[in-house]
Design an enzyme around this catalytic site. Structure first.
Site, PDB file in Angstrom:
ATOM      1  N   TYR A 196       6.753  -5.944   0.281  1.00 38.57           N
ATOM      2  CA  TYR A 196       6.294  -5.164   1.434  1.00 38.57           C
ATOM      3  C   TYR A 196       6.689  -5.822   2.751  1.00 38.57           C
ATOM      4  O   TYR A 196       6.937  -5.127   3.737  1.00 38.57           O
ATOM      5  CB  TYR A 196       4.764  -5.036   1.408  1.00 38.57           C
ATOM      6  CG  TYR A 196       4.241  -3.854   0.653  1.00 38.57           C
ATOM      7  CD1 TYR A 196       4.488  -3.709  -0.701  1.00 38.57           C
ATOM      8  CD2 TYR A 196       3.476  -2.885   1.292  1.00 38.57           C
ATOM      9  CE1 TYR A 196       3.982  -2.634  -1.401  1.00 38.57           C
ATOM     10  CE2 TYR A 196       2.963  -1.804   0.596  1.00 38.57           C
ATOM     11  CZ  TYR A 196       3.222  -1.688  -0.744  1.00 38.57           C
ATOM     12  OH  TYR A 196       2.717  -0.620  -1.429  1.00 38.57           O
ATOM     13  N   ASP A 223       4.981  -3.599 -16.943  1.00 37.13           N
ATOM     14  CA  ASP A 223       5.232  -2.353 -17.679  1.00 37.13           C
ATOM     15  C   ASP A 223       4.220  -2.200 -18.813  1.00 37.13           C
ATOM     16  O   ASP A 223       3.668  -1.114 -19.034  1.00 37.13           O
ATOM     17  CB  ASP A 223       6.687  -2.292 -18.197  1.00 37.13           C
ATOM     18  CG  ASP A 223       7.123  -3.549 -18.940  1.00 37.13           C
ATOM     19  OD1 ASP A 223       6.427  -4.592 -18.862  1.00 37.13           O
ATOM     20  OD2 ASP A 223       8.177  -3.492 -19.614  1.00 37.13           O
ATOM     21  N   ASP A 234      -3.406   2.805  -8.250  1.00 36.37           N
ATOM     22  CA  ASP A 234      -3.409   4.274  -8.293  1.00 36.37           C
ATOM     23  C   ASP A 234      -3.612   4.754  -9.726  1.00 36.37           C
ATOM     24  O   ASP A 234      -4.367   5.699  -9.987  1.00 36.37           O
ATOM     25  CB  ASP A 234      -2.072   4.843  -7.779  1.00 36.37           C
ATOM     26  CG  ASP A 234      -2.153   5.294  -6.331  1.00 36.37           C
ATOM     27  OD1 ASP A 234      -2.940   4.686  -5.571  1.00 36.37           O
ATOM     28  OD2 ASP A 234      -1.433   6.242  -5.964  1.00 36.37           O
ATOM     29  N   LYS A 294       6.130  -9.836 -13.794  1.00 27.98           N
ATOM     30  CA  LYS A 294       7.328  -9.467 -14.546  1.00 27.98           C
ATOM     31  C   LYS A 294       8.164 -10.735 -14.727  1.00 27.98           C
ATOM     32  O   LYS A 294       9.317 -10.816 -14.288  1.00 27.98           O
ATOM     33  CB  LYS A 294       8.081  -8.367 -13.751  1.00 27.98           C
ATOM     34  CG  LYS A 294       9.240  -7.725 -14.480  1.00 27.98           C
ATOM     35  CD  LYS A 294       8.847  -6.758 -15.579  1.00 27.98           C
ATOM     36  CE  LYS A 294      10.079  -6.236 -16.295  1.00 27.98           C
ATOM     37  NZ  LYS A 294       9.757  -5.447 -17.504  1.00 27.98           N
TER      38      LYS A 294
HETATM   39  C1  IPM Z   1      -2.252   1.966  -0.414  1.00 31.29           C
HETATM   40  C2  IPM Z   1      -1.191   2.850   0.162  1.00 31.29           C
HETATM   41  C3  IPM Z   1      -0.397   2.056   1.181  1.00 31.29           C
HETATM   42  C4  IPM Z   1       0.262   0.907   0.426  1.00 31.29           C
HETATM   43  C5  IPM Z   1       0.651   2.868   1.959  1.00 31.29           C
HETATM   44  C6  IPM Z   1       0.014   4.061   2.645  1.00 31.29           C
HETATM   45  C7  IPM Z   1       1.400   2.022   2.944  1.00 31.29           C
HETATM   46  O1  IPM Z   1      -0.401   3.380  -0.827  1.00 31.29           O
HETATM   47  O2  IPM Z   1      -3.124   1.494   0.351  1.00 31.29           O
HETATM   48  O3  IPM Z   1      -2.230   1.754  -1.624  1.00 31.29           O
HETATM   49  O4  IPM Z   1       1.351   1.067  -0.147  1.00 31.29           O
HETATM   50  O5  IPM Z   1      -0.317  -0.181   0.421  1.00 31.29           O
HETATM   51 MG    MG Z   2      -1.067   2.948  -2.778  1.00 34.13          MG
END
Ligand code: IPM
Ligand code: MG
Length: 357
Positions: free
Chosen positions: A142, A224, A252, A192
C-alpha cells in the site's frame, strides 16, 4: 469522564449511519454520567468537494487532538474519475498513516440472532465463527516505494513494492499475541513465504515475538490456503495475523461469510494517541440518503471505541447488549431482513438501540 470525539462522516451513507452512532454514544453518556464532546471534520469526497483535498490538514489536526476518531465511510462514483492521488480513498489511507494507526482489528462473528443470514452451509456454520483479523495497516505494498506507472521498452508498465522491516512486523505481531491472550490463545500468521521474501521475514519475526507469549499457540498458513480454510472451516481461527494487502482481502472474506457485512465494526490503533473506529463496509452510494442503511456496524464501532480507545468496557457492553436485544426483538434493516421480522430504517434502528441503552 469528559472525552473529545472527532467525527468524520465522509460520503454516501456515512452521515446517516454516523448520526445513529452518535445517538448511541449520547445515550451512553446520559446513562453513565459522561460528557462526550463531538467535533466534525471533512474527509473523502465531501472534503474534495469543499476544499479540493481528500484529507485537509485541519482534519488531521482535529483528529490528533481528539481522544478518539469516529469515521463512517468514504468514496463514491462521483469521484471515480479523479486522479488516484486525489481520490477519496487517499483520505482514508492518509489519515491511517498520519495518525500512525498500524494495527487494524477486524472481528467477524456469527451472532446467534443472525445465524440465518450466514452464507456457509449449516453444518459448517454450526461449528461457529468468532475470529478477529489483526491487519497491519500502514506498510506493505500500500505504501511501499518505489511505485509508479511508466513506459518500459515501449510498454506501459505499473509497479508497486511489497516491503516490511522487522520492527513493523514485530509491533503488529505483539498486538496479535496480546489480542489472542484475551481470547482463545491462538494466532494464525498468514503470509506467502513459499514465494515472497517479505513473507519469509514476516514468518521469522513472528516466530521470534512468539517466544514472549508462550501461552499462545502459533500456526502459519499461506494466504491462498487461508482464503480457502475461511470458507471450509472458519471455526479453526481465533486471531488471524497478517499484512496490509492480505488483511484487506481476508477481512472482507471473513466478514461477508457471516452474511452481515452491515454488522461488523473495526478499530485502528497506533502505539499511542487516539484510535480510529469505523464500520468495515463502504459508503453504499446506491442507497445513500434513503434511510435504508444498516447503522449497526457503526454503532458497534462506537462500542469498540469505548472498550479499546476510551477504557470504558461497561459502556461498550451496554451498546453491544442493546444491539443484540433489538435483534432478538426481531427488528431488521433491509440488508439483514428475514421472513417474520420487522423491517425498520436506519434512523428507527438507531432509536431502538439508544432506547435500550
Ligand atoms: C478497507 C478498504 C480500504 C483499504 C480502501 C477503501 C482504501 O478496502 O478499509 O479495507 O484497502 O484499506
Ligand atoms: Mg478493504
Amino acid at each position: 469522564m469528559k472525552k473529545n470525539i472527532c467525527l468524520l462522516p465522509g460520503d454516501g451513507i456515512g452521515p446517516e449511519i454516523l448520526a445513529e452512532g452518535v445517538r448511541a454514544l449520547k445515550a451512553v453518556a446520559a446513562k453513565f454520567g459522561h460528557e462526550f464532546v463531538f467535533e466534525e471534520a471533512l474527509i473523502g469526497g465531501a472534503a474534495i468537494d469543499a476544499t479540493g483535498e481528500p484529507l485537509p490538514a485541519v482534519t488531521v489536526e482535529k483528529c490528533l487532538k481528539a481522544d478518539a476518531v469516529y469515521l463512517a465511510s468514504v468514496g463514491g462514483p462521483k469521484w471515480d474519475e479523479i486522479p488516484p492521488e486525489k481520490r477519496p480513498e487517499k483520505g482514508l489511507l492518509g489519515i491511517r498513516k498520519q495518525m500512525g494507526l498500524f494495527a487494524n482489528l477486524r472481528p467477524a462473528m456469527l451472532l446467534p440472532e443472525l445465524a440465518g443470514a450466514c452464507l456457509l452451509r449449516s453444518d459448517i456454520a454450526a461449528r461457529g465463527l468468532d475470529l478477529i483479523v489483526v491487519r497491519e495497516l500502514t506498510g506493505d505494498i500500500y505504501f511501499g516505494e518505489p511505485r509508479g506507472l511508466e513506459t518500459r521498452d515501449g510498454l506501459r508498465t505499473g509497479y508497486n513494492t511489497m516491503i516490511y522491516n522487522e520492527e513493523e512486523i514485530r509491533r503488529i505481531a505483539r498486538v496479535a499475541f496480546e489480542t489472542a491472550s484475551r481470547r482463545r490463545n491462538k494466532v494464525c500468521s498468514v503470509e506467502k513465504s513459499n514465494v515472497l521474501e517479505t513473507s519469509r521475514l514476516w514468518k521469522a519475526v513472528v516466530q521470534e515475538v512468539h517466544a514472549d507469549f508462550p501461552g499462545v499457540e502459533l500456526s502459519h498458513m499461506y494466504v491462498d490456503n487461508a482464503a480457502m480454510q475461511l470458507v471450509r472451516d472458519p471455526s479453526q481461527f481465533d486471531v488471524i495475523l497478517t499484512g496490509n494487502i492480505f488483511g484487506d482481502i481476508l477481512s472482507d472474506e471473513a466478514s461477508v461469510i457471516t452474511g452481515s457485512l452491515g454488522m461488523l465494526p473495526s478499530a485502528s490503533m497506533g502505539a499511542s494517541g487516539p484510535g480510529l473506529f469505523e464500520p468495515i463496509h463502504g459508503s453504499a452510494p446506491d442507497i445513500a440518503g434513503q434511510d435504508k442503511a444498516n447503522p449497526l456496524a457503526t454503532i458497534l464501532s462506537a462500542a469498540m471505541m469505548l472498550r479499546l480507545g476510551l477504557g470504558m468496557p461497561a459502556e461498550a457492553d451496554a451498546i453491544e447488549q442493546a444491539v443484540r436485544a433489538v435483534l432478538r426483538e426481531g427488528y431488521r434493516t433491509v440488508d439483514i431482513m428475514e421472513d417474520g421480522m420487522t423491517a425498520v430504517g436506519c434512523a428507527r434502528m438507531g432509536e431502538l438501540v439508544a432506547e435500550r441503552i
